[in-house]
Design an enzyme around this catalytic site. Structure first.
Site, PDB file in Angstrom:
ATOM      1  N   ASN A 172       0.831  -1.193   0.000  1.00 54.89           N
ATOM      2  CA  ASN A 172       0.000   0.000   0.000  1.00 54.89           C
ATOM      3  C   ASN A 172       0.867   1.245   0.000  1.00 54.89           C
ATOM      4  OD1 ASN A 172      -0.427   1.943   2.516  1.00 54.89           O
ATOM      5  ND2 ASN A 172       0.253  -0.052   3.302  1.00 54.89           N
ATOM      6  N   GLY A 199      -0.315   6.888   1.972  1.00 57.08           N
ATOM      7  CA  GLY A 199       0.330   8.175   2.209  1.00 57.08           C
ATOM      8  C   GLY A 199      -0.284   8.989   3.326  1.00 57.08           C
ATOM      9  N   ASN A 226       4.719   7.237  15.108  1.00 60.03           N
ATOM     10  CA  ASN A 226       5.079   6.514  13.890  1.00 60.03           C
ATOM     11  C   ASN A 226       6.232   7.203  13.169  1.00 60.03           C
ATOM     12  OD1 ASN A 226       5.200   4.994  11.586  1.00 60.03           O
ATOM     13  ND2 ASN A 226       3.261   5.708  10.739  1.00 60.03           N
ATOM     14  N   CYS A 277       6.793   5.324   8.586  1.00 58.40           N
ATOM     15  CA  CYS A 277       5.953   5.172   7.396  1.00 58.40           C
ATOM     16  C   CYS A 277       6.818   5.206   6.143  1.00 58.40           C
ATOM     17  CB  CYS A 277       4.902   6.271   7.339  1.00 58.40           C
ATOM     18  SG  CYS A 277       3.763   6.076   5.965  1.00 58.40           S
ATOM     19  N   LYS A 283       6.993   3.528  16.974  1.00 59.64           N
ATOM     20  CA  LYS A 283       6.800   2.489  15.958  1.00 59.64           C
ATOM     21  C   LYS A 283       7.999   2.454  15.017  1.00 59.64           C
ATOM     22  CE  LYS A 283       3.194   0.603  12.952  1.00 59.64           C
ATOM     23  NZ  LYS A 283       1.812   0.789  12.457  1.00 59.64           N
ATOM     24  N   ILE A 288       6.820  -4.788  13.616  1.00 61.27           N
ATOM     25  CA  ILE A 288       7.444  -3.915  12.625  1.00 61.27           C
ATOM     26  C   ILE A 288       6.378  -3.186  11.798  1.00 61.27           C
ATOM     27  CG2 ILE A 288       9.519  -5.318  12.419  1.00 61.27           C
ATOM     28  CD1 ILE A 288       8.320  -6.549   9.841  1.00 61.27           C
ATOM     29  N   ASN A 289       6.771  -2.034  11.240  1.00 60.02           N
ATOM     30  CA  ASN A 289       5.937  -1.413  10.238  1.00 60.02           C
ATOM     31  C   ASN A 289       6.182  -2.154   8.920  1.00 60.02           C
ATOM     32  OD1 ASN A 289       4.254   0.382   8.825  1.00 60.02           O
ATOM     33  ND2 ASN A 289       4.981   2.146   9.972  1.00 60.02           N
ATOM     34  N   GLY A 334       2.208  -9.505   9.763  1.00 53.60           N
ATOM     35  CA  GLY A 334       1.777 -10.803   9.248  1.00 53.60           C
ATOM     36  C   GLY A 334       0.914 -11.622  10.182  1.00 53.60           C
TER      37      GLY A 334
END
Length: 303
Positions: free
Chosen positions: A69, A72, A128, A131, A166, A192-193, A245
């Protein structure tokens, strides 16, 4: 009845299951499907100081056993989230939530964190710094130990609520970043991110995603996420929220054995909106199967 409760920085969760930011909206949307109070907590959609439209479309690409993905950080901005989205959530969800905060400067992280620190119903600030699909911010903070520490230290000085940072897997050694944010005062880490990935359209001979690359998630990431949670658990002395996951009760147990105190469920929500509910319902039987009386007793049990 097995005890599924866990604790994060003094906050007791009835179970460790937390829908991950960006995969569960602002939470109240799912209340039309089931009673979301069964969740241990939830992480709201990533929020920035100003409203963001997000990246150009197409933003999604399929991969074997997952997806990429590049949304944004589309969001209405911190003021609207606090004045409109959070009150809607409080009408259908009674437990403290995680406010997921993103920024493009240290000052922006601090300003958003201060606003959520004052907001009712927010229990943890999830900062975060990881990203992978926004330019000029996001992951750039998460790949440099000094930058990660600077954000963490500045936010900690400005707020009273627990700060969980994160982390990105897009680094050579995630333990270096984890140690840096712990030293800067982080109360916990989330990992994890998503992992940076891409697909190419064979007919157009161009990347599928308009932004070329995006964050890869889904069951294919579980082994990588487990490895990193395991490594970080041996490196820091603060709680870990594990993710990457996770799609079943067995995955949750595995993540907690690696060292996670709680577990976020991400891409599975996009495949099955009942994923978190299903995992929570399956946990007691899974605990019996592996002779687990209290989930908190197995945290880090694989070490």
């Amino acid at each position: 009845m097995p005890d599924m409760s866990v604790t994060l920085s003094g906050l007791t969760l009835t179970n460790p299951i937390i829908p991950a930011s960006g995969t569960f909206g602002f939470g109240y949307e799912f209340a039309d499907l089931y009673d979301i109070n069964v969740l241990g907590s939830l992480s709201m959609k990533g929020t920035t100081k100003a409203p963001r439209f997000g990246n150009p479309t197409p933003r999604i690409a399929e991969i074997p056993d997952g997806l990429i993905n590049s949304v944004g950080l589309q969001n209405p901005g911190v003021e609207k989230v606090i004045s409109e989205e959070l009150p809607k959530l409080r009408q259908v969800y009674s437990k403290p939530v995680l406010a997921n905060i993103s920024g493009f400067s240290v000052d922006e992280f601090v300003e958003c964190a201060k606003r959520f620190d004052e907001a009712q119903g927010v229990g943890i600030l999830e900062i975060n710094i990881s990203c992978p699909n926004v330019h000029g911010g996001g992951m750039s903070f998460g790949t440099d130990p000094k930058a990660a520490a600077a954000v963490t230290e500045a936010v900690k000085k400005a707020v009273k609520k627990p700060v969980y940072v994160k982390l990105t897997p897009n680094v050579t050694d995630i333990t270096v970043i984890a140690k840096a944010v712990e030293a800067a005062g982080a109360d916990g880490v989330c990992l994890i991110n998503t992992l940076l990935g891409m697909r190419i359209d064979l007919k157009r001979r161009r990347p599928v995603i308009a932004n070329k690359m995006g964050g890869m998630s889904g069951p294919c990431l579980l082994p990588l996420a487990l490895r990193m949670v395991y490594q970080v658990y041996e490196t820091v002395n603060i709680p870990i929220i594990g993710m990457g996951g996770v799609a079943s009760a067995e995955d949750v147990v595995e993540m907690m054995l690696a060292g996670a105190s709680a577990v976020e469920v991400g891409a599975a929500n996009l495949v099955d909106p009942f994923a978190c509910k299903r995992i929570i319902e399956a946990l007691p039987e899974t605990m019996k199967k592996y002779n687990i009386e209290k989930l908190k007793d197995i945290i880090g049990g694989a070490h």
